[in-house]
Each structure stands twice: as C-alpha cells, then as structure tokens.
Design a protein around this motif. Sequence first.
Motif, short mmCIF file in Angstrom:
data_model
loop_
_atom_site.label_atom_id
_atom_site.label_comp_id
_atom_site.label_asym_id
_atom_site.label_seq_id
_atom_site.Cartn_x
_atom_site.Cartn_y
_atom_site.Cartn_z
N GLY A 84 0.80 -1.22 0.00
CA GLY A 84 0.00 0.00 0.00
C GLY A 84 0.83 1.27 0.00
O GLY A 84 0.33 2.35 -0.36
N LEU A 85 2.09 1.16 0.40
CA LEU A 85 2.97 2.32 0.39
C LEU A 85 3.44 2.69 -1.03
O LEU A 85 3.80 3.84 -1.29
N LEU A 86 3.43 1.71 -1.94
CA LEU A 86 3.98 1.95 -3.28
C LEU A 86 3.28 3.08 -4.03
O LEU A 86 3.95 3.94 -4.61
N PRO A 87 1.93 3.12 -4.09
CA PRO A 87 1.30 4.26 -4.78
C PRO A 87 1.62 5.60 -4.13
O PRO A 87 1.70 6.62 -4.83
N LYS A 88 1.80 5.62 -2.81
CA LYS A 88 2.13 6.86 -2.12
C LYS A 88 3.54 7.32 -2.50
O LYS A 88 3.78 8.50 -2.76
N LEU A 89 4.47 6.36 -2.55
CA LEU A 89 5.83 6.68 -2.98
C LEU A 89 5.86 7.07 -4.45
O LEU A 89 6.64 7.94 -4.86
N LEU A 90 5.00 6.42 -5.24
CA LEU A 90 4.89 6.77 -6.66
C LEU A 90 4.43 8.21 -6.82
O LEU A 90 4.96 8.95 -7.67
N ALA A 91 3.46 8.63 -6.01
CA ALA A 91 2.97 10.01 -6.09
C ALA A 91 4.09 11.00 -5.80
O ALA A 91 4.20 12.05 -6.45
N MET A 92 4.93 10.67 -4.83
CA MET A 92 6.07 11.53 -4.54
C MET A 92 7.07 11.54 -5.70
O MET A 92 7.63 12.59 -6.06
N ALA A 93 7.28 10.36 -6.31
CA ALA A 93 8.19 10.27 -7.45
C ALA A 93 7.66 11.06 -8.64
O ALA A 93 8.42 11.74 -9.35
N VAL A 94 6.36 11.00 -8.89
CA VAL A 94 5.74 11.76 -9.98
C VAL A 94 5.92 13.25 -9.73
O VAL A 94 6.16 14.04 -10.66
N LEU A 95 5.82 13.64 -8.47
CA LEU A 95 5.91 15.06 -8.12
C LEU A 95 7.31 15.61 -8.39
O LEU A 95 7.46 16.71 -8.92
N PHE A 96 8.35 14.82 -8.04
CA PHE A 96 9.72 15.32 -8.16
C PHE A 96 10.47 14.78 -9.38
O PHE A 96 11.55 15.27 -9.70
#
Length: 208
Positions: A84-96
């Motif tokens: 469940g953490l992966l989409p949250k980390l993905l969102a951060m990766a998309v942001l930066f």
Amino acid sequence: MNVKTLAKLTLFGLAYIYTAKLIDTIYHGIFRPAAAAGTVVGLNIIAGLVQLLFFIVFYQQFVPEDNPTLRTASWLAIIGSGIGLLPKLLAMAVLFQPQSLFFFLHHRAQITALCPWMTAVLLLTFSLVFFLEPGFRHNKPLKRGFGAGAAGWFIMAAAQSLVIINYMTAGQLVLVADLFAAGPIVFVTVSSLTFLCLSVFYLTFAFR
C-alpha cells in the motif's frame, strides 16, 4: 510503542487521508500547487508507514507464537501494508520526477491500479482469518473489530476491482471518482463506508 498507541496514530492517519481525498473530490485540483501536493503526499506516506508499523507491532505483541494460522495472516497484513505504500511513494516520485526512478514511473498505471487492490485483498484475508478464529469466539469486541475491518477492506477491494476491470478492458487508468457519471458520489460513499468500518477496527485496539 504498543498496539494501543499505534492504533490511535493509524486511525488519525486514516482520518487525514479520508479528509484529504474528500476535499480533493469536492474541490478538485485544490492540492495541485507543488507545495500543497508535496505536503499531502508526504503526510500520506507517513500515515502509510504508521499503518505498516501497527501491523508489525500487532504481530509481535498480539499474535500467539503457537498459532501459525494467525501469524501467517498477520504477515499478509504486513505485506499488504507495505504494498500500500507503493502508490504513495509513486505520487512523490511523480511530483519530483527523479531520473533514478524512471522504471517506477514508467509503470505508474499498473502500480496505481493493482497495489491498492492487492492491499485490500491481503488485509481482507487477514481480518477474515482473525474473525473466524475459534479462540476469539466469545470476545465480542474483537469479533466486532475484525468483522468491521473485513467489511471495510471488502468495500475497498470491490471498488478497486472496478478500476482494474476498466484498466484491463479499456487500456487506461480511470479512478473510481471518474468511472461513472455519478463517480464523485460513488467515491464519497465508498470512502465514507470504508472509513467508518476501518475506524471501528482501529478503535477496537486503541481502547482495548
């Protein structure tokens, strides 16, 4: 930290995620500025980490060592929380947009569609195993808590299944809020029911 404290913190994080999603659904794009998006995503990651820690401590402090079924179910919850953490980390990766995470970003649609579903299914399995555990038969608060958790994660899994079906058939990622003409209403209803059920689950341990 003990299970009680982490249950309270997880519930607080759950309430934050629910509120943020609700605000974004009603006022779509309000978190679009980079500073706001970074703050929301960062707090989402913290909330996800707290939930993961809850299930790790739950496994260590609550699950009997001589019950392999419950220990296996607890590991499913830990794995599900990690996924469940992966989409949250993905969102951060998309942001930066870091170049080192290009492969991660390249599969953003699959991660966004599959990971929440896998999380919900694994946590649903976890809660059902504990709900059906004969040792908790006469412990009504625990039965109610695990039953509420099962209901919440079932609703989440069912909603995410629609996203996956649409992704596999239409070839594009469309979230629940955009799947139907009344998508926002469906999303708010599903999110509210899930939040209510999971709140009962975490409250069971927060005040146990």
